[in-house]
Design a protein around this motif. Structure first.
Motif, mmCIF file in Angstrom:
data_model
loop_
_atom_site.group_PDB
_atom_site.id
_atom_site.type_symbol
_atom_site.label_atom_id
_atom_site.label_comp_id
_atom_site.label_asym_id
_atom_site.label_seq_id
_atom_site.Cartn_x
_atom_site.Cartn_y
_atom_site.Cartn_z
ATOM 1 N N ILE A 66 -0.863 -31.174 30.114
ATOM 2 C CA ILE A 66 -2.160 -31.638 30.617
ATOM 3 C C ILE A 66 -2.735 -30.722 31.693
ATOM 4 O O ILE A 66 -3.919 -30.817 32.022
ATOM 5 C CB ILE A 66 -2.059 -33.069 31.171
ATOM 6 C CG1 ILE A 66 -1.024 -33.142 32.305
ATOM 7 C CG2 ILE A 66 -1.723 -34.057 30.065
ATOM 8 C CD1 ILE A 66 -1.020 -34.481 33.027
ATOM 9 N N ASP A 67 -1.929 -29.818 32.230
ATOM 10 C CA ASP A 67 -2.440 -28.922 33.275
ATOM 11 C C ASP A 67 -1.493 -27.742 33.438
ATOM 12 O O ASP A 67 -0.280 -27.880 33.242
ATOM 13 C CB ASP A 67 -2.565 -29.677 34.605
ATOM 14 C CG ASP A 67 -3.283 -28.877 35.678
ATOM 15 O OD1 ASP A 67 -4.014 -27.923 35.323
ATOM 16 O OD2 ASP A 67 -3.132 -29.194 36.875
ATOM 17 N N VAL A 68 -2.054 -26.591 33.769
ATOM 18 C CA VAL A 68 -1.268 -25.413 34.126
ATOM 19 C C VAL A 68 -1.873 -24.858 35.409
ATOM 20 O O VAL A 68 -3.037 -24.453 35.436
ATOM 21 C CB VAL A 68 -1.288 -24.337 33.018
ATOM 22 C CG1 VAL A 68 -0.406 -23.157 33.424
ATOM 23 C CG2 VAL A 68 -0.813 -24.916 31.696
ATOM 24 N N ARG A 69 -1.100 -24.869 36.476
ATOM 25 C CA ARG A 69 -1.617 -24.465 37.778
ATOM 26 C C ARG A 69 -1.787 -22.950 37.856
ATOM 27 O O ARG A 69 -0.886 -22.192 37.509
ATOM 28 C CB ARG A 69 -0.679 -24.942 38.889
ATOM 29 C CG ARG A 69 -0.484 -26.456 38.920
ATOM 30 C CD ARG A 69 0.359 -26.862 40.123
ATOM 31 N NE ARG A 69 0.576 -28.305 40.145
ATOM 32 C CZ ARG A 69 1.744 -28.895 39.909
ATOM 33 N NH1 ARG A 69 2.807 -28.156 39.615
ATOM 34 N NH2 ARG A 69 1.861 -30.199 39.950
ATOM 35 N N ASP A 70 -2.939 -22.535 38.352
ATOM 36 C CA ASP A 70 -3.240 -21.112 38.499
ATOM 37 C C ASP A 70 -2.597 -20.608 39.792
ATOM 38 O O ASP A 70 -2.918 -21.091 40.882
ATOM 39 C CB ASP A 70 -4.758 -20.912 38.549
ATOM 40 C CG ASP A 70 -5.158 -19.445 38.561
ATOM 41 O OD1 ASP A 70 -4.262 -18.581 38.710
ATOM 42 O OD2 ASP A 70 -6.354 -19.165 38.434
ATOM 43 N N PRO A 71 -1.679 -19.634 39.719
ATOM 44 C CA PRO A 71 -1.015 -19.156 40.941
ATOM 45 C C PRO A 71 -1.972 -18.460 41.904
ATOM 46 O O PRO A 71 -1.657 -18.302 43.082
ATOM 47 C CB PRO A 71 0.042 -18.174 40.406
ATOM 48 C CG PRO A 71 -0.461 -17.765 39.064
ATOM 49 C CD PRO A 71 -1.186 -18.943 38.509
ATOM 50 N N LEU A 72 -3.148 -18.032 41.418
ATOM 51 C CA LEU A 72 -4.121 -17.373 42.292
ATOM 52 C C LEU A 72 -5.013 -18.379 43.016
ATOM 53 O O LEU A 72 -5.795 -17.985 43.889
ATOM 54 C CB LEU A 72 -4.994 -16.405 41.473
ATOM 55 C CG LEU A 72 -4.235 -15.281 40.753
ATOM 56 C CD1 LEU A 72 -5.206 -14.402 39.978
ATOM 57 C CD2 LEU A 72 -3.420 -14.454 41.742
ATOM 58 N N ASP A 73 -4.915 -19.645 42.652
ATOM 59 C CA ASP A 73 -5.693 -20.695 43.299
ATOM 60 C C ASP A 73 -4.985 -21.101 44.590
ATOM 61 O O ASP A 73 -3.853 -21.578 44.556
ATOM 62 C CB ASP A 73 -5.843 -21.893 42.357
ATOM 63 C CG ASP A 73 -6.775 -22.956 42.908
ATOM 64 O OD1 ASP A 73 -7.091 -22.893 44.113
ATOM 65 O OD2 ASP A 73 -7.167 -23.856 42.144
ATOM 66 N N GLU A 74 -5.642 -20.916 45.720
ATOM 67 C CA GLU A 74 -5.016 -21.195 47.015
ATOM 68 C C GLU A 74 -4.598 -22.650 47.151
ATOM 69 O O GLU A 74 -3.647 -22.971 47.856
ATOM 70 C CB GLU A 74 -5.978 -20.818 48.151
ATOM 71 C CG GLU A 74 -6.192 -19.321 48.312
ATOM 72 C CD GLU A 74 -4.920 -18.594 48.702
ATOM 73 O OE1 GLU A 74 -4.105 -19.167 49.438
ATOM 74 O OE2 GLU A 74 -4.736 -17.450 48.250
ATOM 75 N N SER A 75 -5.319 -23.562 46.492
ATOM 76 C CA SER A 75 -4.982 -24.984 46.614
ATOM 77 C C SER A 75 -3.654 -25.320 45.956
ATOM 78 O O SER A 75 -3.094 -26.394 46.186
ATOM 79 C CB SER A 75 -6.088 -25.838 45.990
ATOM 80 O OG SER A 75 -6.202 -25.580 44.602
ATOM 81 N N ASN A 76 -3.122 -24.426 45.130
ATOM 82 C CA ASN A 76 -1.851 -24.672 44.445
ATOM 83 C C ASN A 76 -0.655 -24.091 45.192
ATOM 84 O O ASN A 76 0.471 -24.169 44.704
ATOM 85 C CB ASN A 76 -1.893 -24.088 43.038
ATOM 86 C CG ASN A 76 -2.837 -24.855 42.126
ATOM 87 O OD1 ASN A 76 -2.997 -26.055 42.274
ATOM 88 N ND2 ASN A 76 -3.458 -24.158 41.204
ATOM 89 N N LYS A 77 -0.856 -23.514 46.368
ATOM 90 C CA LYS A 77 0.237 -22.875 47.090
ATOM 91 C C LYS A 77 1.332 -23.867 47.486
ATOM 92 O O LYS A 77 2.496 -23.509 47.578
ATOM 93 C CB LYS A 77 -0.300 -22.172 48.342
ATOM 94 C CG LYS A 77 -1.108 -20.918 48.040
ATOM 95 C CD LYS A 77 -0.269 -19.867 47.347
ATOM 96 C CE LYS A 77 -1.063 -18.600 47.087
ATOM 97 N NZ LYS A 77 -0.272 -17.585 46.351
#
Length: 397
Positions: A180-191
């Motif tokens: 249902i989701d794949v977190r983008d490592p470049l997205d700061e909110s996913n740190k």
């Protein structure tokens, strides 16, 4: 370690890990700048330059010149004061290890994101590695893990709960899950997920899981002969799925159920015995609503196109069946059809079954409020004069 040796080691490691050499050096310069500012106790920001040919490392303190901008508070120019320490290569070597580990970890997460971000909505099979109080880690394949979250959403409102209430998982248990989701490592909110949680998020409670399971079990759906129109799900308890046929003389419900119920049984077993109702879709909303409320037998349906509300009349002995336990049946039917459904008993409305001559006999409607809540319980208050609803539910008009 001498500076030249450190630089040669960086070059060799960049080649081994297939990391761009200049990217590695840029990251190391940035990391070293903050380290040297803290280590040397500088008053201003530090800048580190690594000579790309010799590997020599230089540390500068960026001393501002002039007055800052009155609006932004930033300086326009700086003077570089050389503050390179004698043991510059030792500190650089220590920092290089951490930077390289970080780069390798980021590269691995980026590779996973590149492979799986286009596969959201796809079912994959994995093996349970471990479970914590808040999530279960599932191994999709070698080197790739996924998170199946089951957070207490009251305590953690920003988190997910993707596990049906009746499911518990053991080590090495095999499961089919929906991405249902794949977190983008470049997205700061996913740190905040970087260290302890996988990038891929999967679900066992999403309605798409049922859709995908039927696509896997029913060849007619895969071939496009049968189409899944809508899915409504109460995870772990009961689901409804509406299907239609794109081929003349092909029964879509029979195709999904399979010989002796074999196909739907496979889906039910995968869902840990969750009840699944396969419903015949119909272009006529009245017929579709009647089908969706099965196994209850419906007497009549009145539609209000403006409010998208369907008033369904049933006999007394079918009322509880139409509503379902805690309103489950009517709630799922409403989700499946897209209509707001009000269930009414003929004993409340004064409506009787059709007579022998085929004409309906309608008696005076009583003054009871027509509102029915989400649990299927009807309001006991008297309706206001000239209205079907009481003062509390007057907004339902």
């Amino acid at each position: 370690m001498a500076t030249s040796q450190l630089f040669e080691a960086l070059q060799a490691l960049a080649h081994e890990k297939r990391i761009d050499e200049f990217y590695l050096i840029d990251r190391l310069e940035t990391a070293l700048a903050s380290t040297y500012k803290r280590t040397l106790k500088l008053d201003y920001e530090a800048s580190v330059v690594i000579n790309r040919e010799t590997g020599e490392i230089y540390v500068f303190e960026m001393v501002p010149v002039g007055d800052p901008d009155p609006e932004t508070g930033e300086y326009e120019s700086y003077e570089e004061h050389d503050v390179t320490p004698p043991d510059v290569s030792r500190i650089a070597a220590q920092k290089a290890k951490a930077v390289i580990k970080s780069i390798v970890r980021d590269a691995g997460k980026q590779a996973i994101y590149d492979e799986f971000h286009d596969r959201v909505g796809e079912i994959v099979q994995g093996t349970v590695l471990q479970s914590t109080r808040d999530f279960t880690i599932i191994n999709i394949r070698d080197g790739v893990e996924a998170e199946l979250p089951h957070f207490n959403t009251e305590r953690y409102p920003n988190e997910r709960n993707e596990v049906p209430y009746n499911e518990r998982y053991g080590h090495n248990q095999r499961l089919k899950v929906l991405i249902i989701d794949v977190r983008d490592p470049l997205d700061e909110s996913n740190k905040r997920f970087e260290q302890s949680r996988p990038s891929i998020v999967v679900s066992r409670s999403h309605p798409g899981l049922i859709r995908g399971l039927f696509e896997m079990e029913v060849p007619e759906i895969y071939d496009g002969l049968v189409e899944i129109k809508s899915v409504a799900r109460d995870p772990g308890s009961r689901s409804k799925i509406s299907v239609a046929s794109n081929e003349y003389n092909l029964d879509p419900v029979g195709a999904c159920v399979g010989p002796k119920g074999s196909r739907v049984r496979m889906v039910v077993e995968e869902l840990h015995n969750e009840r699944v109702d396969v419903i015949q879709y119909d272009e006529n909303p009245v017929k579709f609503i009647e089908n969706a409320l099965s196994p209850a037998k419906i007497q009549s349906v009145d539609l209000d196109e403006e409010t998208k509300t369907a008033t369904v009349f049933v006999s007394d002995d079918q009322l509880s069946l139409a509503i379902g336990r805690e309103g489950q049946n009517v709630r799922l039917a409403a989700t499946l059809t897209g209509w707001r459904i009000d269930i009414k008993s003929t004993s409340f409305t004064g409506e009787e079954e059709a007579g022998v001559d085929g004409e309906e006999i309608i008696e005076d409607v009583d003054e009871t409020c027509a509102y029915v809540n989400e649990q299927g319980v009807r309001c006991r208050n008297h309706a206001r004069p000239g209205s079907k609803y009481c003062g509390i539910h007057a907004d339902s008009e």
